[in-house]
Design a protein around this motif. Structure first.
Motif, PDB file in Angstrom:
ATOM      1  N   ILE A 170       0.568  -1.014  -0.046  1.00 28.49           N
ATOM      2  CA  ILE A 170      -0.148  -0.144   0.027  1.00 28.49           C
ATOM      3  C   ILE A 170       1.146   1.283   0.038  1.00 28.49           C
ATOM      4  O   ILE A 170       0.608   2.142  -0.933  1.00 28.49           O
ATOM      5  CB  ILE A 170      -0.556   0.228   0.811  1.00 28.49           C
ATOM      6  CG1 ILE A 170      -1.837  -1.437   1.389  1.00 28.49           C
ATOM      7  CG2 ILE A 170      -1.649   1.217   1.588  1.00 28.49           C
ATOM      8  CD1 ILE A 170      -2.505  -1.375   0.203  1.00 28.49           C
ATOM      9  N   VAL A 171       2.033   1.411   0.831  1.00 28.95           N
ATOM     10  CA  VAL A 171       2.850   2.392   0.797  1.00 28.95           C
ATOM     11  C   VAL A 171       3.101   2.546  -0.165  1.00 28.95           C
ATOM     12  O   VAL A 171       3.323   4.057  -1.183  1.00 28.95           O
ATOM     13  CB  VAL A 171       3.875   2.255   1.411  1.00 28.95           C
ATOM     14  CG1 VAL A 171       4.871   3.305   1.379  1.00 28.95           C
ATOM     15  CG2 VAL A 171       3.428   2.302   3.167  1.00 28.95           C
TER      16      VAL A 171
ATOM     17  N   LEU B 283       1.772   1.429  -3.389  1.00 30.60           N
ATOM     18  CA  LEU B 283       1.069   2.032  -4.382  1.00 30.60           C
ATOM     19  C   LEU B 283       0.425   3.112  -3.759  1.00 30.60           C
ATOM     20  O   LEU B 283       0.525   4.289  -5.094  1.00 30.60           O
ATOM     21  CB  LEU B 283       0.425   0.801  -3.719  1.00 30.60           C
ATOM     22  CG  LEU B 283      -0.918   1.321  -4.991  1.00 30.60           C
ATOM     23  CD1 LEU B 283      -1.322   0.344  -6.343  1.00 30.60           C
ATOM     24  CD2 LEU B 283      -2.582   0.687  -3.922  1.00 30.60           C
ATOM     25  N   GLY B 284       1.057   4.353  -2.637  1.00 29.20           N
ATOM     26  CA  GLY B 284       0.664   5.832  -2.923  1.00 29.20           C
ATOM     27  C   GLY B 284       1.053   5.942  -3.629  1.00 29.20           C
ATOM     28  O   GLY B 284       0.991   7.571  -3.906  1.00 29.20           O
ATOM     29  N   MET B 285       2.601   5.572  -2.999  1.00 28.49           N
ATOM     30  CA  MET B 285       4.038   6.906  -3.596  1.00 28.49           C
ATOM     31  C   MET B 285       3.905   6.053  -5.143  1.00 28.49           C
ATOM     32  O   MET B 285       4.325   7.586  -5.513  1.00 28.49           O
ATOM     33  CB  MET B 285       5.507   5.917  -2.776  1.00 28.49           C
ATOM     34  CG  MET B 285       5.677   6.276  -1.901  1.00 28.49           C
ATOM     35  SD  MET B 285       5.482   8.061  -1.465  1.00 28.49           S
ATOM     36  CE  MET B 285       7.443   8.461  -1.891  1.00 28.49           C
TER      37      MET B 285
ATOM     38  N   SER C  12       1.268   6.743  -7.341  1.00 26.55           N
ATOM     39  CA  SER C  12       0.251   8.045  -7.318  1.00 26.55           C
ATOM     40  C   SER C  12       1.053   9.191  -7.178  1.00 26.55           C
ATOM     41  O   SER C  12       1.519   9.983  -7.769  1.00 26.55           O
ATOM     42  CB  SER C  12      -0.619   7.857  -6.657  1.00 26.55           C
ATOM     43  OG  SER C  12      -1.552   8.824  -6.818  1.00 26.55           O
TER      44      SER C  12
END
Ligand SMILES: Nc1ncnc2c1ncn2[C@@H]1O[C@H](COP(=O)(O)OP(=O)(O)OP(=O)(O)O)[C@@H](O)[C@H]1O
Ligand SMILES: Nc1ncnc2c1ncn2[C@@H]1O[C@H](COP(=O)(O)OP(=O)(O)OP(=O)(O)O)[C@@H](O)[C@H]1O
Ligand SMILES: [Mg+2]
Ligand SMILES: [Mg+2]
Lengths: 333, 292, 323, 501
Positions: C123-124, C126-128, C130
């Motif tokens: 998730i980290v 994936l967030g990064m 974006s």
């Protein structure tokens, strides 16, 4: 004393608290930044929110099962596109020309069948070869997408059926058709996971696969059923969405898997499997949709949207961890 | 008046980004206009949701750059039913939706493809190889309307003007310079004779050019579309033959103006194409270097 | 006469499954298309694979440590754009230094979030993915970046050759050797395997899990910066999305090489094989003139077959024993 | 008296794993109503044999015969259908699920359309739990239970079906005495119902207390069976390891040194409170208490794995602050943790690498790990602890439980510590090795080490310690000097009966 209560509350339903926070934030920020006279928390807007959550939400329910079961499915976006093509191709097929609108149930059936079948392929490969589901579906994400292109060259497949569009746009008791599908699927999956042997076994397998094997649970078939379910749900999502929009680009559904997994994880499902809640998954889906909608509402531009969504994801994860820390004397591992 | 726009995919290339900027600026420059600027990120579902949101917010007009010309038709119908005029920009929606929109404003991509074919054919003729030339074709991202329309225009027109030129291979370059470079490398290995390359835009065209330069293969005629700054420079350097001149700034301004005209009750043509002329090494001095 | 029993064959595959698969595919392609194994083509494939390859080296570290990195594509776009932009403004040397510093900073941020704050890496990153994309767009204003002076020596990293070998290949080879040694021969490498294999046990052994993970991400971002450098130098210009989608390709190569997503297993040598295999598959299918979508399907089949052969060899049975 | 027909017979079972012949022609029979002990050193093949019986492994050769009919079992459910129930050595539970779901894992009661019959499930489970006299109910989540209670959940599984044979693979490894008593009651109930019980344990006193017959395996080979009443510890040991074992403890005649480790009023959260004690170099201090008494947490705090909330730790008279295991290691403290699989080992890593893990920074040649030096360390401890493995390259995950434990011990001994803390060091270890480890601990102390032994086995603490610290519910209740401890006052001290010290 009070702070403890807040913590307990947060722990019980962090995602719903987050949604509440988003609602308040966008309402307040919206009243300054938005060009619209309508309030963000307008009833119609909230009904739209539910409707717009449906395409991702329906698949997310399937992903929740898959992840609780200890697997992951990266190919749902491609399955979504294939099912859509089957739906629209069937409707425009000369074979069923004489049927009038009776082609609709046939097309729906065909799309759902194909989705289920693709899921079965993933499940079967993962079961029989023992290759990790991440890899199997990483491969089929590519492979299924290839099939999409084979189907329709590089062009969109289209078939507008206004009967179907009217059905899809209809509102019953105020809720849109898509919302009904989302709610029914959520309820059904909740029942499956909490009330049936299959659901409980799925939890057990995800939690401790060896223990499940030792207890004689047939891990393979359960896995297969779950993959068929997510295939079915990806197709259902396509059916609901493309009934309204009537045309599919071969690239549709790309990156859906990532957003869906994000929603499921935001809903508190562990990536390692074995625990997770269906209702919180719905929360995760709504939280993401709300974020997009809200950012649009306050007029954020593309680069800001990307920055904010990325940062929020990380922030939510961080807060969730802070809430669950037991104290500074916890074992440091 | 409040005008909402939902664009296709702003971050993806500098044409769309420049369009986005130009649109915002043009709207800001006009004190009568409030613009709600949205980006669908290439996702149809998100775009339909944005149209619904704009309807819900009660904007006065909606401009849409369709992610998929068919799929947005029902959403556009919804806007029409809510009494909001819709203007389509850049790439058109399907005919089924024509009843629900007020006007289209943008380039004609099929014509662009045809013009590229003509540029290439003319050059081959002047080189005297029009009877033997072999061409490879690098298309844009599979599935995108612009990509398919340009490819269609090119592939249809070329045999009309140069019946003996053959297109020996076609592969997608995904609007991506690097991907296009890789595709071209493979072509160069595979074919000993390549006389021309048609790329769906200059970004890919320059990627292919880089591959040819690295392999030391001179004399290939490169023709692209959407003249990017890199393409223009390569043309100036004499390495790249021609392209189609298309300005995102014009594109954006035309869309906004059409919307304003519609709202002011002016008569606007239904298909509002802005011109996208041929540009080659011969006539490039007539055009300024593209800003993107 | 060489005769292998089925058991022996499977056991051999267990050790060298990917390599065996690689050799088989190369033979098939070479028979189907003679140009496939021409020196020109081989060099060109390896050179194009170098960018993916360099990133795969870093991702191998991350994966062995038990994490994922989905942000590399986005980060590579960032590096490429930054170095191209700064090239004209502050000159190539400073541009390269600045770009590496900024990219390492991003790597350090991810390393901090995943390593020290223990946030889930999927998730980290994936967030990064974006967030960094947003950052790149803000930085460039969404415009393509191009170097105005096309004769800058900056093109050395992507376009030149040293003793007949293209520089990207040299960089890839050197980095592979260096990182291969670090992972397999040094205490740090050993710790990565321990942390990926069982983080708790590693902590109980006095290994700082946080630090180890942190450095894996730092290495990964270093590799990304290097890839960005090669990319920028190769085309002297770029769009904002140049690295988009590469994360999955890189991950596929690393997994094809036999690294386990659960952590604790995988080697640099195998990753290199995985990278080359993907590169040659794509190139081979292209040379055979197959449509790109047929390539998709074939790649799917090959990935699954290769990984299947590999694990079938390890467990000594073709089919999974799962009931 | 004529012998009854066996409920179960094994004939010439052979099972091989890559590189290991785990079972080499084993034959065995279990009679109805008997408690049959299966004994053998670590890695002798006991668990493997039982897994064959439980349908988890299929034998390469040989036959399983149930009620005089040869059977082939392709899975655990088939074994269960034949009345064979298997309680695993390692906990085999889905922690996120409820106790009831775990007890009936794989065969939840249903009421049509695959729906779980929760009512029946909870009712049946609660009935079983009542028999086991445990303090939790069917709806409790397993993850909220202590290790001992989790073990009781495993045991509850034995009572879900009309079993013909129940296999217990080291069920008492993490049980307290009270729970053991319940278990033994359960076993005698089973016995009374003519169920055959196979009982695996390394604890001699249990074997002689509850079993009727003893069969012994050595290196995968069957060594024979004897009636329990016809033999004694020495005899069984001889069968197991082929020689006699000297179990007497040599009185320590070495001088105690200075105080090496001192703990003053140490507390950490809710885990333990106001704990003070001293350990001299040359001394072995035993920590005894019930599960949950907080001993492990003290060890973890000393090793830098937990933050203390108050109090101080002194090493050689100096106050120290241990922030991390690295810190602890540098100060010469070693900890053999309680959970070997979770905390002690990287299962997918080979034996050598596991053993040298904490010192990998120090055994280097230039920037590289010195593999030769590592192998030397491995060889040394393999020999001195008698670790059974085909070689250093073997993945630790493939070793038997006891041999895994030895790798963990070797790992921390090779650090040459000043203070050695061992938490349940002999859990799952065979008698031979156990006495080796006890001797080793004594020997290390005699060389000047300060040793802390945490154990839930009374004989072990009494045998190995110079002094014993008794704990109850996070507090030290009493410290026994050498000689003043008896079983009675020890039990009192750990059950909270006696006043706090
Ligand atoms: N899955 C496996 N793969 C390879 N070797 C194995 C496997 N399982 C067991 N072995 C080997 O088989 C032998 C017997 O192991 P087993 O677990 O049966 O011993 P045990 O008698 O139960 O020992 P303990 O008392 O330590 O539990 C050991 O040498 C072990 O290393
Ligand atoms: N009352 C309880 N309920 C649930 N879990 C408990 C309880 N007491 C302890 N535990 C858990 O059981 C495990 C073992 O207990 P702990 O380590 O505190 O005890 P200990 O004194 O070290 O005992 P031992 O070493 O014999 O296990 C720990 O993980 C602890 O969290
Ligand atoms: Mg055992
Ligand atoms: Mg303990």
């Amino acid at each position: 004393m009070k702070s403890i209560n807040v913590k307990v509350l947060l722990k019980a339903s962090p995602i719903w608290i987050f949604i509440l926070f988003e609602l308040v934030f966008f309402s307040v920020a919206g009243s300054y930044l938005s060009l619209s006279d309508k309030a963000f928390m307008d009833v119609d807007n909230m009904l739209l929110l539910l409707k717009q959550s449906a395409p991702i939400g329906i698949i997310a329910m399937g992903m929740a099962i898959i992840m609780i079961n200890g697997n992951i499915d990266l190919s749902v976006g491609a399955t979504f596109a294939i099912a859509a093509i089957v739906l629209l191709e069937t409707m425009s097929s000369p074979m069923f020309e004489g049927l009038g609108d009776w082609v609709i149930p046939i097309a729906w059936g065909a799309a759902l069948l194909v989705g289920t079948l693709l899921g079965a392929i993933n499940g079967l490969i993962a079961w029989k070869t023992g290759v990790d589901a991440f890899i199997v579906t990483l491969g089929s994400m590519l492979g299924f997408r290839g099939l999409v292109f084979m189907f329709n060259g590089e062009n969109p497949t289209s078939h507008l059926n206004w009967t179907l569009v009217d059905f899809a746009e209809a509102q019953f008791l105020g809720l849109h058709t898509a919302t009904w599908f989302l709610l029914v699927v959520t309820a059904a999956i909740w029942y499956l996971m909490n009330r049936t042997v299959h659901g409980r076994n799925a939890y057990a397998i995800g939690n401790n696969r060896e223990a499940a094997v030792n207890a004689g649970i047939r891990v393979g078939p359960h896995m297969m059923i779950n993959f068929m379910l997510i295939g079915f749900l990806a197709a259902l999502s396509a059916v609901v969405f493309y009934s309204e929009s009537g045309s599919v680009n071969p690239n549709d559904g790309q990156l859906y898997e990532l957003w869906i997994i994000t929603a499921v994880v935001l809903g508190g499902t562990k990536l390692t499997g074995g625990s997770g809640s269906i209702l919180s998954t719905l929360g995760g889906v709504i939280a993401i949709q709300l974020l997009r909608k809200g950012l649009g509402h306050i007029g954020a531009d593309t680069s800001t949207v990307n920055l904010v969504i990325g940062s929020i994801l990380i922030l939510v994860l961080f807060l969730d961890r802070q809430i669950n820390i037991k104290g500074r004397e916890e074992l440091k591992v | 008046m409040t005008i909402g726009i939902t664009q296709n995919n702003v971050g993806v290339d500098s044409y769309q980004t420049t369009y986005d900027k130009a649109f915002t600026e043009a709207a800001r420059a006009n004190p009568n206009i409030d613009a709600v600027v949205l980006d669908a990120g290439g996702d149809v579902a998100r775009q339909i949701a944005q149209v619904e949101d704009l309807i819900q917010q009660g904007v006065d007009a909606i401009i849409i750059w369709p992610t998929n010309g068919e799929a947005v038709v029902p959403a556009v119908r919804k806007a029409k039913r809510a009494g909001i005029p819709v203007i389509v920009t850049n790439s058109n929606i399907s005919k089924a939706g024509f009843d629900f929109i007020s006007a289209f404003s943008g380039p004609d991509n099929v014509t662009q493809g045809k013009r590229s074919a003509e540029i290439m054919c003319d050059k081959f003729k002047s080189m005297g190889i029009a009877s033997t030339a072999k061409v490879v074709h690098i298309t844009g991202q599979p599935g995108y309307t612009t990509a398919t329309e340009r490819a269609e225009g090119f592939e249809n027109r070329l045999p009309e003007v140069c019946p003996q030129v053959t297109v020996i291979d076609t592969q997608p370059g995904d609007w991506n310079r690097e991907k296009s470079q890789q595709v071209m490398e493979a072509f160069l290995v595979k074919y000993d004779n390549i006389d021309g390359v048609y790329a769906g835009d200059d970004n890919m065209g320059v990627g292919a050019l880089n591959a040819a330069k690295a392999a030391g293969r001179d004399g290939i005629i490169f023709v692209g579309a959407t003249n990017f700054a890199v393409g223009y420079e390569a043309m100036a350097a004499g390495e790249y033959w021609g392209s189609i001149y298309q300005s995102p700034v014009d594109d954006a301004k035309a869309a906004l103006q059409t919307a304003v005209d519609v709202l002011n009750g002016k008569d606007v043509p239904f298909l509002n194409y802005f011109d996208t002329p041929k540009i080659t090494q011969d006539n490039m001095s007539n055009y300024t270097k593209p800003v993107f | 006469m060489l005769r292998l029993s089925k058991d022996e064959a499977i056991r051999f595959l267990g050790k060298q499954g990917i390599l065996a698969a690689f050799v088989i595919f190369m033979l098939v392609f070479a028979l189907a298309e003679a140009k496939f194994i021409s020196a020109d083509n081989v060099l060109s494939v390896i050179r194009s694979s170098a960018i993916i390859g360099v990133m795969a080296l870093g991702v191998t570290f991350v994966v062995v440590s038990g994490n994922l990195d989905l942000s590399i594509g986005s980060m590579m776009s960032f590096s490429t754009i930054v170095v191209l932009d700064l090239h004209d403004k502050i000159g190539p040397v400073l541009a390269i230094l600045a770009m590496f510093s900024l990219t390492l900073l991003l790597g350090a941020l991810i390393g901090f979030l995943v390593g020290y704050l223990r946030l889930n890496s999927l998730i980290v990153t994936l967030g990064m993915l974006s967030a960094i994309h947003g950052l790149t767009l803000t930085y460039s204003g969404g415009k393509n970046m191009d170097i105005s002076d096309k004769s800058s020596w900056f093109s050395f990293f992507g376009q030149d050759s040293v003793m007949g070998i293209p520089v990207p290949i040299l960089i890839f080879a050197l980095l592979a050797a260096l990182l291969g040694i670090i992972l397999s021969k040094t205490p740090f490498g050993r710790k990565i395997y321990a942390v990926g294999g069982n983080g708790t046990a590693a902590t109980f052994s006095g290994i700082s899990r946080s630090k180890t993970v942190f450095f894996c991400y730092l290495i990964s971002s270093f590799c990304v910066a290097t890839a960005g450098l090669i990319q920028a130098s190769r085309s002297l210009g770029s769009q904002n999305t140049v690295g988009q989608g590469l994360e999955l390709e890189v991950l596929a190569a690393v997994i094809l090489g036999g690294a386990s997503l659960l952590g604790g297993a995988g080697t640099i040598a195998k990753t290199v094989v995985g990278v080359l295999m993907l590169g040659f598959i794509q190139n081979g299918l292209l040379l055979m003139g197959l449509q790109f979508y047929v390539q998709f399907v074939v790649t799917w089949v090959i990935i699954i077959l290769a990984v299947w052969l590999d694990i079938a060899g390890k467990r000594g049975k073709l089919w999974s024993p799962l009931a | 008296m004529n012998t009854p027909t066996p409920v179960l017979r094994l004939e010439n079972i052979v099972k091989t794993f890559p590189g290991v012949r785990a079972l080499d022609g084993v034959s065995l029979s279990v009679l109805p109503g008997e408690v049959h002990a299966l004994m053998g050193e670590n890695g002798a093949g006991k668990s493997t044999l039982m897994k064959v019986l439980g349908g988890i492994h299929q034998p390469d050769e040989g036959q399983v015969i149930v009620n005089e009919r040869p059977v082939v079992m392709n899975g655990p459910l088939e074994a269960k259908a034949l009345g064979i129930v298997f309680i695993h050595q390692e906990l085999s539970l889905a922690e996120e699920l409820s106790v009831a779901e775990n007890v009936y894992l794989g065969e939840l009661p249903t009421k049509g359309f695959g729906r779980v019959d929760w009512h029946e499930l909870y009712q049946k489970t609660d009935a079983i739990l009542a028999k086991l006299k445990v303090g939790f109910d069917a709806k409790t989540l397993v993850k909220d239970l202590s290790i001992a209670n989790q073990q009781m959940v495993e045991i509850a599984r034995a009572l879900t079906v009309e079993a013909k044979v129940v296999i217990f693979d080291e069920p008492t490894a993490s049980l307290t005495d009270a729970e053991k008593r319940v278990l033994f009651d359960v076993i005698s109930d089973l016995q009374a119902n003519d169920v055959g019980v196979v009982y695996i344990s390394h604890r001699m006193e249990e074997i002689f207390k509850i079993t009727d017959r003893i069969s012994v395996l050595r290196d995968g080979q069957y060594q024979g069976s004897v009636a329990t009443k016809d033999t004694d510890e020495e005899g069984v040991t001889q069968m197991m390891i082929g020689r006699k074992l000297d179990l007497t403890r040599k009185e320590s005649n070495h001088e105690l040194g200075k105080i090496a480790l001192e703990v003053r009023n140490l507390s950490s959260g809710k885990a333990f409170n106001d704990v003070s004690f001293q350990v001299r170099s040359g001394e072995v201090v035993g920590f005894y208490g019930l599960v949950g008494a907080g001993r492990t947490e003290i060890a973890e705090t000393l090793f830098g794995l937990r933050n203390k909330s108050s109090g101080e730790i002194l090493l050689n008279g100096e106050v120290i602050d241990v922030k991390s295991p690295r810190d602890a290691i540098e100060k010469g403290i070693s900890l053999v943790p309680e959970d070997r699989k979770g905390q002690g080992l990287v299962l997918g890593m080979n034996c050598r690498d596991n053993m040298t893990l904490p010192q990998v920074d120090d055994i280097t040649a230039g920037p590289f790990v010195a593999e030769g030096a590592e192998i030397a360390i491995f060889d040394q401890y393999r020999d001195s602890l008698d670790i059974r493995t085909p070689g250093w390259k073997q993945d630790v995950g493939n070793l038997s439980g006891g041999n895994q434990q030895k790798i963990v011990i070797a790992k921390w001994l090779s650090m040459k510590p000043n203070v050695l803390i061992v938490d349940e060091p002999t859990r799952g270890i065979d008698v031979g090795s156990k006495s080796e480890i006890h001797k080793l601990l004594r020997k290390l102390a005699s060389k000047g080490l300060a040793v802390i032994v945490i154990s839930s086995e009374m004989p072990e603490v009494m045998h190995v310690s110079d002094r014993i610290v008794a704990m109850y519910s996070g507090r030290v209740t009493r410290t026994f000097e050498c000689g003043e401890v008896t079983e009675d006052n020890l039990v009192q001290a750990i059950s909270g009966v006696s006043k706090l010290a």
